[in-house]
Design an enzyme around this catalytic site. Structure first.
Site, PDB file in Angstrom:
ATOM      1  N   ALA A 256      -1.380   2.328   0.012  1.00 41.82           N
ATOM      2  CA  ALA A 256      -1.468   0.967   0.533  1.00 41.82           C
ATOM      3  C   ALA A 256      -2.507   0.162  -0.229  1.00 41.82           C
ATOM      4  O   ALA A 256      -2.375  -1.040  -0.399  1.00 41.82           O
ATOM      5  CB  ALA A 256      -1.821   1.002   2.020  1.00 41.82           C
ATOM      6  N   GLU A 257      -3.532   0.863  -0.710  1.00 39.72           N
ATOM      7  CA  GLU A 257      -4.655   0.155  -1.316  1.00 39.72           C
ATOM      8  C   GLU A 257      -4.653   0.196  -2.835  1.00 39.72           C
ATOM      9  O   GLU A 257      -5.245  -0.657  -3.479  1.00 39.72           O
ATOM     10  CB  GLU A 257      -5.978   0.760  -0.818  1.00 39.72           C
ATOM     11  CG  GLU A 257      -6.222   0.593   0.667  1.00 39.72           C
ATOM     12  CD  GLU A 257      -6.587  -0.841   1.024  1.00 39.72           C
ATOM     13  OE1 GLU A 257      -7.121  -1.548   0.159  1.00 39.72           O
ATOM     14  OE2 GLU A 257      -6.334  -1.234   2.176  1.00 39.72           O
ATOM     15  N   ALA A 258      -4.047   1.243  -3.390  1.00 36.45           N
ATOM     16  CA  ALA A 258      -4.238   1.428  -4.826  1.00 36.45           C
ATOM     17  C   ALA A 258      -3.019   2.045  -5.489  1.00 36.45           C
ATOM     18  O   ALA A 258      -2.185   2.670  -4.836  1.00 36.45           O
ATOM     19  CB  ALA A 258      -5.461   2.313  -5.074  1.00 36.45           C
ATOM     20  N   HIS A 259      -2.911   1.830  -6.788  1.00 39.72           N
ATOM     21  CA  HIS A 259      -1.904   2.471  -7.620  1.00 39.72           C
ATOM     22  C   HIS A 259      -2.620   3.391  -8.600  1.00 39.72           C
ATOM     23  O   HIS A 259      -3.620   2.995  -9.188  1.00 39.72           O
ATOM     24  CB  HIS A 259      -1.103   1.430  -8.406  1.00 39.72           C
ATOM     25  CG  HIS A 259      -0.168   0.631  -7.552  1.00 39.72           C
ATOM     26  ND1 HIS A 259      -0.630  -0.242  -6.595  1.00 39.72           N
ATOM     27  CD2 HIS A 259       1.179   0.579  -7.508  1.00 39.72           C
ATOM     28  CE1 HIS A 259       0.419  -0.805  -6.002  1.00 39.72           C
ATOM     29  NE2 HIS A 259       1.530  -0.324  -6.534  1.00 39.72           N
ATOM     30  N   LEU A 260      -2.069   4.599  -8.764  1.00 33.08           N
ATOM     31  CA  LEU A 260      -2.680   5.539  -9.688  1.00 33.08           C
ATOM     32  C   LEU A 260      -1.779   5.734 -10.902  1.00 33.08           C
ATOM     33  O   LEU A 260      -0.597   6.056 -10.764  1.00 33.08           O
ATOM     34  CB  LEU A 260      -2.931   6.881  -9.005  1.00 33.08           C
ATOM     35  CG  LEU A 260      -3.695   7.881  -9.861  1.00 33.08           C
ATOM     36  CD1 LEU A 260      -5.159   7.473 -10.003  1.00 33.08           C
ATOM     37  CD2 LEU A 260      -3.603   9.288  -9.278  1.00 33.08           C
TER      38      LEU A 260
ATOM     39  N   ASP B 147     -10.974  11.839   3.848  1.00 36.51           N
ATOM     40  CA  ASP B 147      -9.525  12.068   3.850  1.00 36.51           C
ATOM     41  C   ASP B 147      -9.223  13.424   3.200  1.00 36.51           C
ATOM     42  O   ASP B 147      -8.478  13.508   2.236  1.00 36.51           O
ATOM     43  CB  ASP B 147      -8.823  10.938   3.098  1.00 36.51           C
ATOM     44  CG  ASP B 147      -7.303  11.038   3.188  1.00 36.51           C
ATOM     45  OD1 ASP B 147      -6.799  11.681   4.131  1.00 36.51           O
ATOM     46  OD2 ASP B 147      -6.615  10.484   2.308  1.00 36.51           O
TER      47      ASP B 147
END
Lengths: 280, 197
Positions: free
Chosen positions: A31-35, A175
């Protein structure tokens, strides 16, 4: 068959990476980031690129402040842990401004050291698949089965030790799942031997990744919640390995002085769940 | 003599090649410093005291940061070359970073970096200019040579990493030992995080 009307298009890369050849390859997105997987400095050094795209539905000023805060927080945790000698990816470069080019597109990013290997989740899934396929071996308690179990026990110990080192350094992961624990093989050719019906390898160093939800804390409560989340993750993702989970706690117990306090608190957390008492 | 290395750093625009040269036993440091102080445009280089350069990666990461800041119009110092020197520093004081990482009158080992901001600055032009003005012995810019030049105690002090375990063991064939690798990672992190508030 499902018909997809539109293929997913990730948001445009920050301008610095827009012309990179070959382009960074998208590995996962949350939801927050793309890797992404890409390189650093020269084409032969792999690196992980974590981008926090700007969110168009947020007010630009708030958006910039939030992403900046979060990306910096994550980088600070990683740099601190490297200094303390905990196994985490190094921060190679970053940009927290996130306002690249006139379009205002892009987002903030961190370039991190690439960690070889697979998540512990995959290693345990392979082990459990092998167990399921070779039920007979387990029932007869053959040497091969015993050796495999010993190795998995060792793996779980190392997981506990690594989480202990993290907590000792005053950081909470936030997490902890087996997807956020990498198994970096000691030997480069650890991928072999699967087809031969042999027990899959679980040798390697544990490296913690994804500090997007991490925080600095040395309280038993926070440490216990970290352990509890990991315990629950084991229960739901690796049912056949769950009986061995006490090995994780044993590795943790031996890893630093304050471990006993956190483990005691863990019993309390188990009774009530992750959230603290909510009265009224 | 092929002392000048020209390289393209991943992600940085292909139009901005980076030229790097390493010299030992430099004889004319005061002259070079004077050119910097007087703002002589012909001497627009990042002139770095190589004793505080830990490794090739350490230096190139500073270049990467400086050029990215240049591309985003975020330079804190006069130009991209002074910014490279500043980028090596973990602290925000520019003058202080020049004192610690830049060329001084007593510098003997000198790392020179030039970014081609315009097409007329080529490998040949930089090489000719350096050959004419640097009185020193050109050596390859690699980790093996840097490891004989660098002052690890000084580097640790500047980066406030005194508590890191120091590795006295030298690995063969120029690869870094575990302790060296950890130190290098700490340096990279400090460079990346400089200026974060």
């Amino acid at each position: 068959m499902t018909t997809t009307t539109e293929t997913y298009r990730p948001p445009p890369l920050p301008s610095l990476f827009a012309t990179t050849t070959p382009p960074p390859t998208l590995l996962t997105q949350g939801a927050e980031a793309h890797l992404y997987k890409t390189v650093f400095l020269d084409a032969s050094t792999p690196a992980a690129l974590k981008i926090r795209p700007s969110k168009p539905y947020r007010h630009p000023i708030l958006d910039r402040r939030l992403t900046r805060q979060r990306v910096l927080h994550e980088a600070r945790c990683l740099v601190k842990l490297i200094r303390e000698g905990v196994n985490v990816p190094a921060v190679l470069a970053m940009d927290w401004e996130g306002q690249n080019g006139e379009s205002g597109q892009g987002g903030s990013w961190i370039l991190m050291e690439w960690i070889d290997g697979a998540p512990v989740r995959v290693a345990l899934e392979r082990w459990e698949a092998w167990l399921a396929k070779n039920k007979g071996l387990a029932e007869q308690n053959t040497p091969q089965y015993q050796e495999g179990t010993t190795r998995v026990r060792d793996l779980l110990r190392r997981v506990g030790q690594t989480v202990g080192a993290l907590h000792k350094a005053g950081v909470i992961h936030g997490d902890l799942t087996t997807s956020n624990l990498m198994l970096r093989p000691w030997k480069a050719d650890a991928e072999v031997a699967l087809e031969a019906g042999e027990c899959p390898s679980v040798d390697g160093d544990i490296v913690l990744i994804d500090f997007g939800l991490a925080g600095q804390s040395a309280s038993d409560e926070d440490r216990a919640v970290d352990l509890y989340v990991l315990e629950r993750a084991f229960g739901s993702t690796h049912p056949r390995t769950e009986p061995l989970f006490p090995e994780v706690l044993q590795g943790y117990r031996e890893s630093y002085k304050g471990a006993a306090g956190a483990l005691k608190k863990l019993e309390e957390v188990r009774m009530r769940g992750r959230k603290r008492s909510m009265l009224g | 003599m092929a002392s000048l290395e020209t390289l393209h750093i991943s992600h940085l625009p292909a139009s901005l090649p980076v030229h790097v040269a390493l010299y030992r036993d430099v004889q004319n440091a005061p002259f070079l410093r004077q050119q910097l102080l007087s703002g002589n445009k012909d001497f627009e280089y990042a002139l770095i005291d190589a004793s505080v350069v830990f490794s090739r990666t350490h230096a190139l990461v500073a270049v990467f940061r400086a050029v990215n800041d240049y591309l985003n119009n975020r330079l804190k110092s006069r130009n991209v070359h002074s910014e490279i020197v500043f980028s090596l520093s973990p602290a925000n004081n520019i003058a202080d970073s020049f004192r610690k990482f830049g060329l001084t009158d007593s510098t003997k080992d000198l790392l020179i970096i030039k970014v081609s901001l315009t097409p007329d600055i080529t490998h040949e032009s930089v090489e000719a200019h350096l050959q004419e003005h640097i009185q020193g012995t050109p050596v390859p810019f690699d980790d093996e040579i840097l490891s004989t030049i660098r002052d690890v105690a000084k580097i640790k002090k500047v980066y406030k990493l005194g508590s890191l375990p120091s590795s006295t063991t030298k690995e063969a064939n120029g690869t870094l030992s575990d302790g060296d690798r950890q130190l290098e990672k700490c340096l990279l992190g400090a460079i990346a995080l400089r200026g974060a508030t």
